[in-house]
Enzyme design. Structure first.
Site, mmCIF file in Angstrom:
data_model
loop_
_atom_site.group_PDB
_atom_site.id
_atom_site.type_symbol
_atom_site.label_atom_id
_atom_site.label_comp_id
_atom_site.label_asym_id
_atom_site.label_seq_id
_atom_site.Cartn_x
_atom_site.Cartn_y
_atom_site.Cartn_z
ATOM 1 N N LYS A 122 -35.606 -14.661 65.319
ATOM 2 C CA LYS A 122 -36.234 -16.247 66.161
ATOM 3 C C LYS A 122 -37.228 -15.783 67.072
ATOM 4 C CE LYS A 122 -37.597 -19.600 62.780
ATOM 5 N NZ LYS A 122 -38.480 -19.217 62.463
ATOM 6 N N SER A 142 -31.217 -12.634 57.843
ATOM 7 C CA SER A 142 -32.126 -12.789 59.269
ATOM 8 C C SER A 142 -31.173 -14.015 59.979
ATOM 9 C CB SER A 142 -33.123 -13.809 58.588
ATOM 10 O OG SER A 142 -32.576 -15.169 57.502
#
Length: 409
Positions: free
Chosen positions: A61, A311
């Site tokens: 992110k 992720s």
């Protein structure tokens, strides 16, 4: 199945992503690529992990947040930024803002895990707890933006966010040029969209496969309808991909560039997390493990070499404990039994001795002697055991029955 639409080309280009890569130089790490022997054997071809769980803030992110905030005008930076998130996006915005000297306010749900709240504050954001669910938190953040003029930083539905996330795709092609399939988790779609633009523009022969949790899979019906469709009450342990409606910008890209979107069960997610921890020695959150879950569910369906994108690795320790138990149960390594036995001195010790013979590790014992369901000379025992797999579970049950114990359903 490959989904395509007649929509015009997306607004995010390879040049945008390359520009984002230059902007992120010295800010985001070029994360490691690790091989997985176990998954390689299952798939019949090399499988690699792209370890964004080892990125700064513990997830990908930071990439998109930094590119988005770096692109603000001086006037916008002076007004500050605001975001809403239960975890990864919050930390990405907090660190990116601190690095760029921008004031940040992050709204988080009141029930957000304490480690994620603490980390967001330590990265420099002012944290405000509001709302029981993310939708309420999102509304509070947008209201704050309207009142103060702060710029709202959306977690996935903005071209700069998508361009930043797409830099992962460039790294994968550089680190594993022989790749044939890339598997990536999908929530709102920012990561998958950016990655797909980068990869498909440079290597249209590489398949990009998205993965969603079955209980929070908004993309399959949306792709079937040709536009974003909201699903009611998405439910999954994978909070990082628990999104009820695709973003408008990433949806257009994914419908054009992503070859397929698959779904995985909660059992597969917990088994994948357990595999990452045990076999790869990597702490991965459920959303980050979703590509591994897809590989475990249908290993024969992937053309190798395969890259599975991990992720993120931000998982609350208490949630990790519950997930690991769930994963052990799904893998046949955690067995719960209820038994009837004669209520006499030494009966429980005899039962435990039988379990010792078959090498079952007792985690917990509940011994009930007074219950209307029980006879005068009966007792009931509930056991939680650690076993070695499905075959060992069957061996334990058979041994107990041979010893004369009544195993309850």
């Amino acid at each position: 199945m490959t989904y395509r639409t007649a929509d015009p080309l997306p607004s995010v280009t390879l040049d945008d992503i390359r520009g984002a890569q230059k902007m992120l130089s010295g800010v985001a790490r070029v994360t490691a690529m690790e091989g997985s022997r176990h998954l390689s054997q299952l798939v019949g071809s090399p499988v690699h992990f792209k370890c964004e769980n080892l990125q700064r803030t513990g997830s990908f992110k930071l990439r998109g947040a930094y590119v988005r905030i770096a692109g603000l005008s001086p006037e916008e930076r002076a007004a500050g930024v605001v975001a809403a998130s239960a975890g990864n996006h919050a930390q990405g915005v907090a660190l990116a803002s601190s690095l760029l000297g921008v004031r940040s306010t992050v709204f988080m749900p009141e029930g957000a895990p304490l480690p994620k709240i603490a980390a967001t504050r330590e990265y420099g954001a002012e944290v405000r707890l509001q709302g029981q669910v993310v939708d309420e938190t999102l509304a509070a953040a947008q209201e704050y933006a309207n009142e103060t003029g702060a710029v709202f930083i959306h977690p996935f539905d903005h071209r700069d966010i998508i361009a930043g996330q797409g830099t992962v795709g460039l790294e994968i092609l550089e680190q594993c040029p022989e790749v044939r399939t890339i598997v990536v988790g999908i929530g709102g779609g920012g990561l998958a969209a950016g990655l797909a633009v980068a990869v498909k523009t440079l290597r249209p022969d590489v398949k990009v496969i998205g993965v969603q949790a079955a209980g929070a899979a908004a993309y399959p019906p949306s792709l079937a309808e040709g536009h974003p469709v909201a699903i009611a009450h998405p439910t999954t342990m994978a909070d990082g991909i628990k999104v009820g409606r695709p973003g408008d910008v990433p949806f257009k890209i994914i419908s054009e560039y992503v070859d397929e979107v698959r779904t995985v069960s909660e059992d597969a997610l917990s088994s994948a997390l357990l595999l990452c921890l045990e076999r790869a020695k990597l702490v991965v959150e459920p959303a980050g493990a979703s590509p591994v879950a897809a590989l475990l569910s249908r290993p024969e369906a992937f053309e190798g070499p395969v890259v599975a994108l991990l992720s993120g690795g931000n998982v609350d320790p208490l949630l990790m404990q519950r997930i690991l138990r769930h994963g052990m149960a799904a893998a046949g390594r955690y067995l719960s039994l209820r038994l009837r036995l004669t209520d006499r001195p030494g009966a429980l010790a005899s039962l435990l001795a039988e379990l010792s013979v078959v090498d079952a590790n007792v985690l917990d014992v509940s011994h009930v002697r007074t219950d209307p369901r029980l006879g005068l000379t009966e007792a009931e025992v509930e056991l939680h055991l650690e076993t070695k797999g499905p075959e060992h579970c069957a061996e334990v049950g058979a041994a107990l029955r041979r010893a004369g114990y009544t195993v309850m359903d």
